[in-house]
Write an enzyme that holds these catalytic residues in place. Structure first.
Site, PDB file in Angstrom:
ATOM      1  CD  GLN A  59       1.287   0.451  10.319  1.00  0.00           C
ATOM      2  OE1 GLN A  59       1.494   1.373  11.096  1.00  0.00           O
ATOM      3  NE2 GLN A  59       1.690  -0.774  10.588  1.00  0.00           N
ATOM      4  CD  GLN A  91       0.540  -0.459   3.214  1.00  0.00           C
ATOM      5  OE1 GLN A  91       1.032  -1.406   2.646  1.00  0.00           O
ATOM      6  NE2 GLN A  91       0.819  -0.197   4.471  1.00  0.00           N
ATOM      7  CB  ALA A 125      -7.130  -1.165  11.854  1.00  0.00           C
ATOM      8  N   GLY A 156      -6.957   8.029   6.909  1.00  0.00           N
ATOM      9  CA  GLY A 156      -6.506   6.848   6.165  1.00  0.00           C
ATOM     10  C   GLY A 156      -7.517   6.552   5.085  1.00  0.00           C
ATOM     11  CD  GLU A 202      -9.523  -1.895   7.141  1.00  0.00           C
ATOM     12  OE1 GLU A 202      -9.105  -1.059   7.967  1.00  0.00           O
ATOM     13  OE2 GLU A 202     -10.027  -2.982   7.458  1.00  0.00           O
TER      14      GLU A 202
END
Lengths: 333, 157, 421
Positions: free
Chosen positions: A90, A48, A87, A286, A289
């Site tokens: 990072q 990622q 989750a 983030g 997801e």
């Protein structure tokens, strides 16, 4: 007959481990004699791009080019624990840890610089393009390399270590009340599909994917996350299913378990919405997801919009769509 | 295990080895030559991670027996460009953000290389068809298509 | 903003290695004296192992050793929350893919040939494959305290009063499929004992530090003796959270004092790692004439499969996200994780927040249709904003860009958002 339809879906997503779980990342930053630096982080880059994003954050904080950063990640003999790469945490959690560690190393350098540049506080100093300079009098400056080597020769060590914890509160097991995640990310996607009423086949024509990521540390990487997430959503909506018979997987191969090819994924227009999350590094939350969450429901809503049948069991295969169309016809007759 | 001499050109170099008759071209490249840029993702020709060029044409090296490449010419990702001298396609992949985990990347680069040799100015649709035998789980393909378009423009200059 | 590198898109730091084929995945590591491991897995979803004879396999030339449960010096189990996934099945299997033993041989071919010579006999036990069946008293019990591994209730306001205020109510059931992460790089690892006598494994993982904890616990050594080096990782998406090759390879390397490589093929990859939870979701949602949501009731049942993995956290996340990003004053959610004899489920991109959108976003459209509202309008009228309160009572005191995402997406589809608000 081929019929087109449009479907919308919005989602929210609580990032981080959540529920009071210790959601901690640690990092170490060391500035070397020549002004280049090493970053140690336990964060595993699964593709990622955390190695790049964390190097960008360190470079930004230290005011040096990214080429002057060596980032060592995910080796338990030499990097501190950064928690799991999951989750959607990072960029936010390890990003904060790296930023704090870099700021500590930088402060040692600036404290030394204050003496060299004869200023009475480091508040007036900053680092840009490899120079420490007086913000209100930029011609007074010294290169990071010269300063770092001087500082180290005087016995200073330009090392910063930091841990960052994402805060969350456990929910009550009887009422579910609490503040289990922080921060939340948000997204809306709109999909256009074409349904062939004779074959039941669905083609996804285009998807617009708007995501509140707080701030994109790396724009192209964020777009890549969004487009990749959409592709996984397309697969989930239309073809992917681990088929079980008495607990045994019937289709453990790419011949039978169909993930999308380049011909199955539509043109995806990623739209980055920046809301500057105050607790995130440079405003970042983030995207990993959330990227895939609105796709599947948006496609299902678009199918309904196109042909008036609602698929309530995944995946929306041609067989299921044809069956639903037939049932609808019989009902109307 | 029956052994037999295999002689072929790999990335422009003539290679001669005594190898078992039952190994795949993929095994020969990886286990014998340690050209590990060629990846195995499925072992049945579905994912394209093991794509190499055999006499200039992209093939799944997991479906080709090593000895059937006897006397032929193989190009792997290692023969396309090096870190010091990237091929324009490789540069385009980096510029366009077409790389995430990187496991499909060598196969994608080779598929793109073969396409651009035949068709220097492909449409997006033609690019999608050309890479449709190469699976990617990370990028959603959009940026890979962007990269091939960009490479075509770069090479056209 | 005046940042210089943040907000830009420099080339990936690992990019040049990846486009030239130089990036090292565990498959790509070849060490001198390296030997190969092949896992033998259960053929039955729930059974006693009545016989496990490895002698024929061990007699095959080139086989170094067959490792079984009795060779595990420490705890015979691992798992992200609770270490209940056996390193090797010990007298019993709970799912079809449980590891029975690991054959280690000089070559991959020999290891695979020897794996076929492992003689296992089973006595089948009653099994259950549907989580709704598994919740019943009469179902085969996979755990002493029953099959329900987790139950979370969310109670906010009073749903009956809420539904009484509703002008329209939609009731609908949904089911999501079991899904595989399907990362392109199948699981692989190379373990070796270094010059200090430490056990080192090169592996593609999502969390090297937790792997170290679990490897040390299974091997019965202290954590400083174990080094986990993360190689290039060929995608993960949650599927590399629970370990696969790690303990097997480290155990074999520790005992044999040879580098041990384990590479799964695609089929074994499908069998070895966790899956996305299929969820049964029964929803009932009410709204007033103007499209305001007033009550939501949902029951969510997730199939945890044979092992716990992240199931409680995933079904918690499903419950917390059950309302969608909308303010609803009256909410009642019951979310369950239930063990079955299916392959275990765990983390996958979205982690329990991925399934409920199938239900709540369908229902938003169903309500809109009944109320003759545009899908945009009903969402807009209920959308979270900064300061909104969620179903768990959390105040969203943070950046909340939901409405901006709705506007941006809608505008690109040419919708007249000012009219639709």
């Amino acid at each position: 007959m081929k019929k087109r339809g449009i479907g919308m879906a919005s989602i929210f997503y609580g990032t981080g481990y959540g529920n009071g779980f210790p959601d901690v990342s640690s990092a170490v930053v060391e500035i070397h004699d020549d002004g280049s630096a090493t970053v140690l982080t336990g964060a595993a880059d699964c593709g990622q791009g955390s190695n790049t994003v964390l190097a960008q954050i360190a470079a930004e904080e230290l005011g040096i080019p990214i080429e002057k950063i060596t980032l060592i990640s995910a080796d338990t003999d030499c990097t501190p624990d950064a928690g799991t790469t999951a989750a959607t945490r990072q960029t936010y959690t390890s990003g904060n840890a790296v930023k704090l560690a870099a700021a500590k190393a930088k402060k040692i350098l600036l404290d030394f610089a204050a003496g060299v540049l004869a200023v009475n506080t480091i508040d007036g100093l900053d680092i840009k393009d490899g120079y420490v300079y007086v913000k209100t009098f930029p011609q007074k400056r010294i290169s990071v390399a010269e300063l770092a080597s001087h500082a180290r020769f005087k016995g200073n060590r330009l090392i910063g270590e930091a841990s960052f914890t994402t805060h969350s509160t456990m929910v009550d097991p009887e009422t579910g009340q609490g503040a289990p995640y922080y921060p939340y990310a948000f997204a809306t996607q709109i999909a256009e599909v074409e349904v062939d009423t004779e074959t039941g086949k669905v083609e996804v024509i285009r998807i617009v994917a708007a995501h509140d990521v707080g701030r994109a540390i790396n724009k192209i990487a964020v777009e890549g996350q969004i487009q990749g997430g959409v592709a996984q959503g397309v697969g989930w909506a239309l073809t992917e299913e681990v088929e079980l018979k008495n607990g045994q997987i019937q289709n453990p191969s790419f011949t039978e378990y169909l993930i999308p090819t380049a011909l199955d994924v539509p043109e995806v227009t990623p739209v980055i919405v920046e809301t500057y999350e105050e607790t995130g590094p440079y405003g970042a939350k983030g995207v990993g997801e959330p990227a895939m969450l609105p796709t599947m429901p948006a496609i299902l809503n678009a199918i309904y919009n196109a042909v008036g049948v609602r698929i309530t069991e995944l995946p929306a295969t041609p067989e299921k769509i044809l069956k639903a169309l037939k049932e609808k016809e019989q009902k109307n007759a | 295990m029956e052994m037999k001499k295999l002689s072929l050109t790999v990335n422009g170099k003539l290679i001669e080895r005594e190898v078992p008759t039952n190994i795949r071209l993929l095994d020969f490249l990886r286990d014998y030559l340690h050209l590990t840029g060629t990846k195995e993702g499925c072992g049945e020709g579905e994912c394209g991670a093991c794509t190499v060029l055999l006499d200039g044409k992209p093939v799944n090296s997991c479906l080709v027996m090593a000895h059937s490449a006897h006397g032929r010419e193989v190009i792997t990702i290692e023969g396309i460009g090096t870190p010091d001298k990237l091929h324009p396609i490789q540069e385009a992949f980096l510029e366009a953000g077409a790389v995430q985990c990187g496991y499909c990347t060598p196969g994608m680069v080779l598929a793109a290389y073969a396409l651009l040799k035949e068709n220097p100015n492909p449409t997006r649709e033609e690019i999608k068809v050309a890479i449709s035998g190469n699976l990617c789980r990370c990028t959603g393909y959009n940026k890979i298509v962007d990269a091939v378009e960009l490479a075509a423009r770069k090479e056209g200059k | 903003m005046h940042e210089r590198i943040v907000g830009q898109s420099p080339w990936r730091v690992d990019g040049i290695a990846k486009v030239t084929g130089k990036a090292v995945f565990p498959q790509d590591i070849y060490l001198p004296g390296m030997v190969y491991g092949k896992t033998v897995r259960s053929k039955y979803p729930h059974a006693k192992i009545t016989k496990l004879d490895t002698s024929k396999a061990e007699a095959l030339p080139g086989v170094l050793k067959v490792f079984t449960a009795r060779d595990v010096p420490g705890h015979n189990g691992h798992g992200v929350l609770h270490p209940d996934i056996p390193v090797f099945a010990d007298g019993k299997v709970t799912s079809i893919n449980d590891a029975i033993c690991l054959v280690v041989a000089e070559t991959q071919d020999i290891a695979e040939e020897a794996a076929l010579l492992i003689d296992v006999e089973y006595e089948e036990l009653p099994a259950v494959f549907d989580p709704r069946e598994a919740m019943k008293e009469t179902a085969p019990k996979l755990r002493e305290n029953g099959n329900i591994a987790y139950h979370l209730k969310i109670r906010k306001g009073d749903v009956e009063k809420g539904f009484a205020l509703a002008d329209v109510i939609v009731e609908q059931s949904f089911k999501t499929s079991m899904v595989d992460q399907a990362f392109l790089q199948p699981e692989a690892g190379v373990a070796t004992v270094d010059e200090r006598g430490h056990i080192v494994i090169y592996v593609a993982t999502q969390y090297p530090h937790w792997d170290r904890t679990e490897i040390a616990r299974a091997l019965g050594v202290s954590q400083n003796m174990v080094r986990v080096v993360t190689t290039a990782v060929g995608g993960a998406f949650g599927g590399r959270e629970d370990m696969t090759v790690q303990i097997h390879a480290c155990l074999a390397a520790m005992v044999l004092k040879r580098p041990v490589k384990i590479v799964y093929d695609r089929s074994e990859s499908f069998k070895a790692h966790s899956k996305r939870h299929p969820m049964y979701m029964d929803y009932r949602v009410g709204a007033t004439r103007d499209g305001k949501l007033v009550a939501l009731e949902a029951t969510i049942i997730g199939d945890a499969g044979a092992y716990l993995s992240w199931s409680p956290n995933i079904l918690r996340k499903a419950a917390v996200h059950a309302t969608g990003p909308y303010y609803i004053p009256n909410v009642k959610v019951d979310s369950y994780a239930v063990h079955t004899n299916n392959p275990f489920t765990g983390a996958m991109r979205g982690f329990g927040a991925a399934q409920p959108p199938m239900a709540y976003e369908a229902i938003m459209d169903m309500l809109a249709e009944k109320l003759n509202l545009h899908p945009f309008t009903i969402r807009w009228r209920n959308a979270f904003e900064r300061g909104s309160e969620t179903a768990t009572g959390q105040i969203l005191d943070m950046s909340v860009g939901l409405k901006e995402t709705m506007l941006e997406a809608a505008r690109r589809f040419g919708w007249n958002v000012e009219e639709l608000k």
